[in-house]
Scaffold this motif. Structure first.
Motif, PDB file in Angstrom:
ATOM      1  N   LYS A  50       0.885  -1.171   0.000  1.00 21.98           N
ATOM      2  CA  LYS A  50       0.000   0.000   0.000  1.00 21.98           C
ATOM      3  C   LYS A  50       0.924   1.222   0.000  1.00 21.98           C
ATOM      4  CE  LYS A  50      -4.002  -2.118   2.074  1.00 21.98           C
ATOM      5  NZ  LYS A  50      -4.494  -2.459   0.720  1.00 21.98           N
ATOM      6  N   GLU A  55       0.826   4.207   1.057  1.00 26.22           N
ATOM      7  CA  GLU A  55       0.971   5.013   2.270  1.00 26.22           C
ATOM      8  C   GLU A  55       1.765   4.292   3.358  1.00 26.22           C
ATOM      9  OE1 GLU A  55      -1.788   3.968   0.912  1.00 26.22           O
ATOM     10  OE2 GLU A  55      -3.071   2.961   2.379  1.00 26.22           O
ATOM     11  N   THR A  99       8.046   3.293   2.769  1.00 25.80           N
ATOM     12  CA  THR A  99       9.051   4.353   2.795  1.00 25.80           C
ATOM     13  C   THR A  99      10.366   3.780   2.271  1.00 25.80           C
ATOM     14  OG1 THR A  99       9.962   6.159   4.090  1.00 25.80           O
ATOM     15  CG2 THR A  99       9.951   3.990   5.148  1.00 25.80           C
ATOM     16  N   LEU A 127       3.995  11.034  -2.244  1.00 24.02           N
ATOM     17  CA  LEU A 127       4.249  10.410  -0.941  1.00 24.02           C
ATOM     18  C   LEU A 127       5.713  10.556  -0.547  1.00 24.02           C
ATOM     19  CD1 LEU A 127       2.106   7.233  -1.591  1.00 24.02           C
ATOM     20  CD2 LEU A 127       1.554   9.089  -0.009  1.00 24.02           C
ATOM     21  N   ARG A 178       7.410  12.974   2.557  1.00 24.08           N
ATOM     22  CA  ARG A 178       8.365  12.462   3.557  1.00 24.08           C
ATOM     23  C   ARG A 178       9.748  13.066   3.394  1.00 24.08           C
ATOM     24  NH1 ARG A 178       6.094   6.502   2.475  1.00 24.08           N
ATOM     25  NH2 ARG A 178       3.975   7.100   2.948  1.00 24.08           N
TER      26      ARG A 178
END
Lengths: 227, 227
Positions: free
Chosen positions: B140, B142, B145, B165, B169
């Motif tokens: 997913k 979200e 990272t 995204l 970050r």
């Protein structure tokens, strides 16, 4: 809005179709028959396979050279023929920028080098955003040097001719892989997106459009030498 | 030595032919009919245009996923069908490395991201020489990272989903252009050249070869939820 892109500037050919911003077809072909036998059949195949009637085309994108003289003339004649008939514009791009666009954003200077036969190469240099650092020129490899501070990537059909010369002069560089080095007709859509221009039919512009030869043809050189 | 490469893993398709180390044909097609209607006709067109009889093929290169489930099954069935008939090997590659190979040598980490629908993406990360840093996974967006020190380039059909995204970050990155982001069947020849392996027919290997789905199909998930 349906665009046809044509490249017959090298010893291979490529055609591509874009409809409303979406690439719907591209082909690449390198077989031992001339462009006169492959280019129109590939254009016809693309249109038929995608069910695009020829009159739906709204612009032609053409790679105008430098490259094979015969290939350039076949490409130019084909593009002009379709464009005259449909009253649509031809937008042209040079083969060195079309080679370089594959490496857009690579974080290095891009040296495009295409084999020009007769112990010469076509060269141009770009930054990673395709800003021109050295415009297209025809040069003898041994007479050429680059003055750069920063990393360099070498691409195009003459990369392996130029690479040892750069090495001999202590110029560190990377070499693009074969699939990154070959032009693709769809690359013209990428070049256009980076620098859009009006797409308007203009008979005078079309009539005066010529291939970018960069030098006299072999036949012409021989004729001049015999004078 | 004539190799056929097939990719029907995404919502577009691509086939390519290489003979004795030379790419002789490639096509890319993205039209609103299914792979079942386009893949075999494009393979036939490639063989006919290049005058390559099917029995001359010595290996099949296949993109085995992740991607569209139907597309993967059509590609796998087609590759197996030809390979069984001719007793030639199938060599397979994943779609995330096939996307990344366009950016080989780009001097950055390469994050390949493909749209997996259902609010998920297929992801993998490579260094510029295509060494695997993160193997293919379905995630997913979200929940994802990246921990890297160094420049990053983002590529693939989900690049524009992932990019904001990363930005949120504070992860600085470049985005590949559309023509650099799409897979090309010929890219499999480039992957093979980077890491050659024996090309031998083995009935057991061929029989056991399966698409790389990375997750259950929507139909399968619904079936399990209803249990």
């Amino acid at each position: 809005m349906t665009w046809l892109a044509i490249d017959s500037s090298q010893n291979y050919g490529s055609v591509a179709l874009m409809r409303d911003g979406v690439l719907i077809f591209e082909s690449f072909f390198q077989i031992s028959v001339t462009h006169s036998e492959t280019l129109m059949p590939q254009i016809d195949h693309a249109l038929q396979f995608c069910k695009v009637p020829k009159h739906e085309l709204t612009a032609i994108f053409l790679c105008h050279g430098p490259g094979s003289f015969t290939g350039l003339r076949i490409g130019m004649a084909t593009a002009k023929g379709i464009a005259y008939g449909l009253k649509i514009p031809v937008i042209s791009f040079n083969s060195l920028e079309l080679t370089a666009v594959n490496l857009y954003g690579c974080g290095r200077y891009i040296l495009s080098a295409l084999d020009a036969r007769m112990k010469e190469v076509y060269l141009a240099m770009y930054d990673q955003n395709l800003q021109v650092l050295l415009p297209p020129a025809v040069v003898k490899p041994e007479a050429f040097t680059v003055l750069i501070t920063g990393e360099l990537i070498l691409t195009g059909s003459a990369a392996l001719i130029i690479s040892p010369l750069l090495t001999a002069r202590g110029i560190d560089h990377h070499i693009a892989l074969p699939h990154q080095s070959r032009m693709s007709a769809a690359g013209m859509f990428a070049l256009y997106a980076l620098d859009p221009q009006p797409l308007e039919f203009d008979l005078h512009i079309l009539a005066e459009m010529e291939p970018l030869y960069l030098r006299e043809s072999t036949a012409q050189i021989k004729r001049l030498q015999n004078k």
